[in-house]
Enzyme design. Structure first.
Site, PDB file in Angstrom:
ATOM      1  N   SER A  80       2.529   5.643  -2.321  1.00 10.15           N
ATOM      2  CA  SER A  80       2.212   4.860  -3.532  1.00 10.15           C
ATOM      3  C   SER A  80       1.692   5.787  -4.615  1.00 10.15           C
ATOM      4  O   SER A  80       1.076   6.829  -4.313  1.00 10.15           O
ATOM      5  CB  SER A  80       1.142   3.816  -3.203  1.00 10.15           C
ATOM      6  OG  SER A  80       0.716   3.175  -4.390  1.00 10.15           O
TER       7      SER A  80
ATOM      8  N   TYR B 117      -7.276   2.274   0.014  1.00 13.32           N
ATOM      9  CA  TYR B 117      -5.815   2.264  -0.117  1.00 13.32           C
ATOM     10  C   TYR B 117      -5.329   3.597  -0.707  1.00 13.32           C
ATOM     11  O   TYR B 117      -4.359   4.179  -0.224  1.00 13.32           O
ATOM     12  CB  TYR B 117      -5.367   1.084  -0.977  1.00 13.32           C
ATOM     13  CG  TYR B 117      -3.868   0.949  -1.058  1.00 13.32           C
ATOM     14  CD1 TYR B 117      -3.114   0.528   0.039  1.00 13.32           C
ATOM     15  CD2 TYR B 117      -3.178   1.264  -2.225  1.00 13.32           C
ATOM     16  CE1 TYR B 117      -1.730   0.414  -0.027  1.00 13.32           C
ATOM     17  CE2 TYR B 117      -1.794   1.155  -2.305  1.00 13.32           C
ATOM     18  CZ  TYR B 117      -1.080   0.725  -1.200  1.00 13.32           C
ATOM     19  OH  TYR B 117       0.297   0.623  -1.258  1.00 13.32           O
TER      20      TYR B 117
END
Ligand SMILES: NC(=O)c1ccc[n+]([C@@H]2O[C@H](COP(=O)([O-])OP(=O)(O)OC[C@H]3O[C@@H](n4cnc5c(N)ncnc54)[C@H](OP(=O)(O)O)[C@@H]3O)[C@@H](O)[C@H]2O)c1
Length: 256
Positions: free
Chosen positions: A138, A148
Site C-alpha cells: 500500500s 497498517y
C-alpha cells in the site's frame, strides 16, 4: 497455459486480479475464508472465461491453514506460475490499545502468511526457472498511519529483499502499492471515506492492468497512476516530520 494463485480472490483487488487473469486465459486457485463466495466466484469465472478454477478455503491467520496453501504452491504436477499475495484488511485500532489482537491478526495475515507463501513460491519457481510473485502492499507503507502503515512498509521492504534474493533466477517479485480503491476494505475496517477527494481513488481494473504490465517489465515496486507516482516520490524525499504531520491529519479524518 499459466496458473495463478490469488489470496483474497473473492472481493475487491483480489477479485479484480482473478477476473483479469482469467480474461487472459490463466487457470486459477483462489484462497479465502468464505467457502460460499469462493464457490460462486469459481463458477462465474469458469463459465465466463472457460478456465479451470480451484478453491482453497483457508484462514491465513492460522499457521496450519497457511501450510495447506503451501502444499498447493509446491505441487510440482500443477505448478503455480504467479502468486498474488493479496488477502488483507485495514486496522482500526490504536497502537496504545492494551488489546493488541487486531495488530497481531494483521501481522499474521499480512506479514507471516506473505512470508511463508512468498518463500514457498520463490523456492518452487526458482527451481523451475520462471514465475512471478505480487505482494499487495500500500502507499500507506510510505507514510505513518499506525499499525497498517508499519505492516505495509514491511510488505514493500520484504518484496525488495525477496527480489534481491531471486535476482537472475527467472522469478520476478513486485510490490503493488495502491492508493485508495473502492472495495469492501473500508467498510470492513470501519474507516470513513467521505473526506477522501475523488482524485484519491484509483479504479481497481486500471490498478490491476498497470500492475500486470509492471510485472511483465520486471518492476519491483508498482505504484498506480501518475498522481500517486508523483505523491510517493515527494513523500520519499520529504522530511519525516512533515510525513508524520500529514499522516496524523489523515488518520484523524478517517476514524469514526
Ligand atoms: N482498498 C484499498 O483502498 C486498499 C489500498 C491499499 C492496499 N490495499 C490492500 O489490498 C488488499 C486487498 O484488499 P481489498 O481492498 O481488496 O479488500 P476486500 O475487498 O475487503 O477483500 C479482502 C479479501 O481478503 C480475504 N481475506 C481477508 N482476511 C483473510 C484471511 N484471514 N484469510 C484469508 N483470506 C482473507 C477476503 O475474503 P474472506 O473474508 O472470505 O476471507 C477478501 O477476499 C489488502 O492487502 C489491502 O491491505 C487496499
Amino acid at each position: 497455459m499459466a496458473t495463478a494463485l490469488v489470496t483474497g480472490g473473492t472481493s475487491g483487488i483480489g477479485a479484480t486480479f482473478a477476473r483479469a487473469l482469467a480474461g487472459r486465459g490463466d487457470d486459477l486457485v483462489l484462497v479465502a475464508r468464505n467457502s460460499e463466495r469462493l464457490r460462486t466466484m469459481a463458477t462465474q469465472l469458469s463459465r465466463a472465461y472457460g478456465v479451470q478454477v480451484e478453491v482453497i478455503t483457508a484462514d491465513l491467520a492460522d499457521r496450519t491453514e497457511v501450510e495447506r496453501v503451501v502444499s498447493r504452491i509446491t505441487e510440482s504436477e500443477h505448478p503455480i506460475d504467479l502468486l498474488v499475495n493479496n488477502a488483507g484488511f485495514g486496522i482500526h485500532s490504536l497502537l496504545t490499545n492494551p488489546d493488541t489482537s487486531a495488530h497481531e491478526h494483521a501481522l499474521d495475515v499480512m506479514c507471516r502468511a506473505v512470508l511463508i507463501l512468498g518463500g514457498a513460491a520463490g523456492r518452487a519457481m526458482r527451481d523451475r526457472g520462471h514465475g512471478a510473485i505480487i505482494n499487495v502492499s500500500s502507499t500507506a507503507g510510505f507514510i505513518t498511519m499506525g499499525g497498517y502503515s508499519a505492516v505495509k512498509a514491511w510488505v514493500t521492504t520484504y518484496t525488495e529483499g525477496l527480489a534481491v534474493e531471486l535476482a537472475g533466477s527467472g522469478v520476478t517479485v513486485t510490490a503493488l502499492c495502491p492508493g485508495w480503491v473502492r472495495t469492501e476494505f473500508h467498510q470492513r475496517a470501519g474507516i470513513r471515506t467521505g473526506k477522501i477527494p475523488s482524485l484519491g481513488w484509483v479504479d481497481a481494473d486500471v490498478l490491476v492492468r498497470d500492475c500486470l504490465d509492471d510485472v511483465d517489465r520486471g518492476k519491483v515496486i508498482s505504484i498506480p497512476t501518475w498522481r500517486y507516482k508523483i505523491a510517493i516520490s515527494l513523500a520519499r524525499v520529504a522530511p519525516r516530520g512533515i510525513i508524520r504531520a500529514i499522516s496524523g491529519r489523515l488518520s484523524a479524518s478517517r476514524h469514526s
